[in-house]
Design a protein around this motif. Structure first.
Motif, PDB file in Angstrom:
ATOM      1  N   LEU A  45       0.809  -1.210   0.000  1.00 47.27           N
ATOM      2  CA  LEU A  45       0.000   0.000   0.000  1.00 47.27           C
ATOM      3  C   LEU A  45       0.847   1.267   0.000  1.00 47.27           C
ATOM      4  O   LEU A  45       0.367   2.337  -0.375  1.00 47.27           O
ATOM      5  CB  LEU A  45      -0.957   0.011   1.195  1.00 47.27           C
ATOM      6  CG  LEU A  45      -2.158  -0.926   1.087  1.00 47.27           C
ATOM      7  CD1 LEU A  45      -3.008  -0.846   2.336  1.00 47.27           C
ATOM      8  CD2 LEU A  45      -3.001  -0.593  -0.139  1.00 47.27           C
ATOM      9  N   GLN A  48       1.192   3.213  -3.300  1.00 47.30           N
ATOM     10  CA  GLN A  48       0.080   3.945  -3.902  1.00 47.30           C
ATOM     11  C   GLN A  48       0.544   5.224  -4.584  1.00 47.30           C
ATOM     12  O   GLN A  48      -0.025   5.659  -5.579  1.00 47.30           O
ATOM     13  CB  GLN A  48      -0.951   4.298  -2.825  1.00 47.30           C
ATOM     14  CG  GLN A  48      -0.368   5.139  -1.689  1.00 47.30           C
ATOM     15  CD  GLN A  48      -1.410   6.025  -1.039  1.00 47.30           C
ATOM     16  OE1 GLN A  48      -2.272   6.537  -1.713  1.00 47.30           O
ATOM     17  NE2 GLN A  48      -1.316   6.192   0.263  1.00 47.30           N
ATOM     18  N   SER A 410      -6.598   3.219  -0.230  1.00 49.47           N
ATOM     19  CA  SER A 410      -5.422   2.639   0.430  1.00 49.47           C
ATOM     20  C   SER A 410      -5.379   3.020   1.900  1.00 49.47           C
ATOM     21  O   SER A 410      -4.995   2.211   2.756  1.00 49.47           O
ATOM     22  CB  SER A 410      -4.139   3.088  -0.278  1.00 49.47           C
ATOM     23  OG  SER A 410      -3.998   4.495  -0.227  1.00 49.47           O
ATOM     24  N   THR A 422      -1.643  -5.156   5.606  1.00 49.07           N
ATOM     25  CA  THR A 422      -2.984  -5.335   5.068  1.00 49.07           C
ATOM     26  C   THR A 422      -3.594  -6.633   5.584  1.00 49.07           C
ATOM     27  O   THR A 422      -2.893  -7.574   5.946  1.00 49.07           O
ATOM     28  CB  THR A 422      -2.949  -5.377   3.534  1.00 49.07           C
ATOM     29  OG1 THR A 422      -2.164  -6.497   3.104  1.00 49.07           O
ATOM     30  CG2 THR A 422      -2.353  -4.098   2.979  1.00 49.07           C
TER      31      THR A 422
END
Length: 472
Positions: A45, A48, A410, A422
């Protein structure tokens, strides 16, 4: 075939190649992000910004494309765009850390922000009016093909070779494009040059960048204070632009645009609806690879039905809108788009993969129709210079929505996962939330009950839509 017709056909192929390169690059990265993050030793993430930096750069620089073309000529500007995009691709492939690849993506975004609008503007200015629709349809095919091959190509390259190749494949395309531009691309420019509103562009850029960074929701100490500070900067920049535009003789975007209720409503509806629509293609490869254990190639293949369904569904739009009207169509279709996004909260190890394929297929078809109809209703009432300015602003909002969708989704995944790492639960709750946001845009479209005519699905009511900035 005479020389003029041959040159015009070559121009269409050059512009179509630019469309393909830009649209492919937008989609190919999503599938490769997990492998890219692992190679660079970063959380998935955290990457991003590889997407956000690219889209935000495009959003901030697109309004300058028309002025650059008029000032320096279409051949020089388009050639520079391809060269910069190709150099950015090389730098991406050579990156050894997250900051390096993010900086390289900004360079890519500089080139990408010029490719689409200048290419379309040049086609408009050099193609006979009776051939313009056919020419536009031809180059638009490339923009549709890119998303079809992007996810699968990205997955295959990461799995068979390495993530570097998702950027290296741009090099031969760029080299061929440069050679063809030097030989066939016309050196077209406007007879009269409009002054460029540099201050207005800077204020809107500050507004967009600040809000995008601020929406990386606070999950660590002092992040809330920074987020509120950035929101204040964004609001301040927007207010400063309002004051500036009221006084300027030729502002970047005339405030009179917002006197058109249909345009204002369509612009806001697009922004809200596209947050979920753009977040979903970013999240799906991550959840498939990080949580379900699918390979990059297989995750790309699962996404393939969305692109195919989106391409095929466009042919149904005129008939459905003619039968239902804009309001009823968007009300029903927005619920389908939001519902299909929300249904992805059911993704788990126990759900068969074919169920996910059906979910993705429904999302792809409905989302494609949603984009086309929202584009059309937003721009169909604009004419002349108002159409050019409105289309440029609309294109900027489209790109901003992509960055916001990635940033918000995100951040939600991290929040619902309880930290930096995550979890499947984090993804599932995030899908449900962004599905609700998409459904909420139904209320924005309520004012479309009186709109009955149907404009071209590409979002323009006439070729004049692209006259100043040439944006899609």
């Amino acid at each position: 075939m005479n020389q003029a017709a041959s040159s015009n056909r070559a121009l269409l192929w050059i512009v179509a190649g630019g469309f393909f390169m830009q649209s492919l690059d937008t989609t190919i990265v999503n599938t490769a992000l997990p492998g890219l993050a692992k190679s660079l030793g970063e959380p998935a993430l955290a990457m991003q910004l590889v997407v956000v930096a690219y889209t935000l750069t495009m959003a901030t620089l697109t309004p300058a494309s028309g002025w650059l073309t008029d000032r320096f000529g279409s051949r020089r500007v388009y050639l520079a765009a391809v060269v910069v995009f190709t150099i950015g691709s090389i730098l991406c492939a050579c990156s050894a850390s997250a900051p390096q690849i993010i900086a390289a993506r900004v360079i890519q975004g500089i080139g990408g922000s010029i490719l689409l609008p200048v290419g379309r503007l040049t086609v408009l200015r050099t193609t006979p009016s009776e051939q313009y629709i056919a020419a536009l349809a031809f180059i638009s095919i490339a923009a549709q093909v890119g998303p079809i091959f992007g996810p699968v190509t990205g997955g295959w390259l990461v799995e068979a070779l390495s993530w570097h190749w998702i950027f290296l494949i741009n090099i031969p395309v760029g080299a061929i494009g440069i050679a063809m531009i030097l030989r066939y691309f016309p050196d077209d420019r406007a007879a009269e040059r409009q002054p460029f509103d540099l201050l207005g562009c800077a204020l809107l850029s500050i507004c967009m960048v600040s809000i995008s960074i601020a929406l990386d929701f606070p999950i660590q100490s002092h992040r809330l204070e920074w987020s509120l500070f950035l929101v204040a900067i964004s609001i301040g920049a927007a207010l400063a632009y309002y004051v500036h535009a009221k006084k300027a003789t030729d502002p970047l975007f005339d405030l009179k645009l917002f006197d058109n209720y249909r345009f204002s409503m369509g612009l806001f509806g697009n922004l809200v609806c596209r947050i979920g629509s753009n977040a979903t293609p970013f999240l799906l490869p991550l959840v498939f690879q990080l949580q379900l254990g699918l390979s990059p190639l297989l995750s790309g293949l699962v996404l393939l039905p969305a692109a195919i369904a989106g391409t095929l569904a466009k042919r149904w739009i005129p008939g459905l809108v003619a039968k239902l009207g804009y309001y009823r169509f968007l009300s029903i279709n927005t619920l389908i788009v939001g519902g299909s996004i929300g249904s992805l909260c059911l993704i788990s190890h126990q759900v068969p993969i074919w169920v996910n394929v059906i979910q993705v297929l429904v999302f792809g078809g409905a989302n494609s129709m949603q984009f086309a109809v929202m584009n059309s209703v937003t721009l169909m009432g604009l004419k002349g210079r108002e159409a050019a300015s409105g289309n440029s602003l609309f294109s900027m909002v489209q790109m901003l929505a992509t960055g916001l969708g990635v940033a918000i989704s995100s951040s939600l995944v991290r929040i619902f996962s309880g930290g930096k790492h995550t979890s499947l639960t984090g993804f599932r709750i995030t899908f449900f939330c962004i599905g609700l946001v998409t459904v909420a845009s139904v209320f924005i479209f309520r004012g479309l009950r009186e709109v009955k005519t149907f404009a071209a699905p590409d979002g323009g009511s006439s070729p004049a839509t692209t006259h100043k900035a040439g944006n899609s």
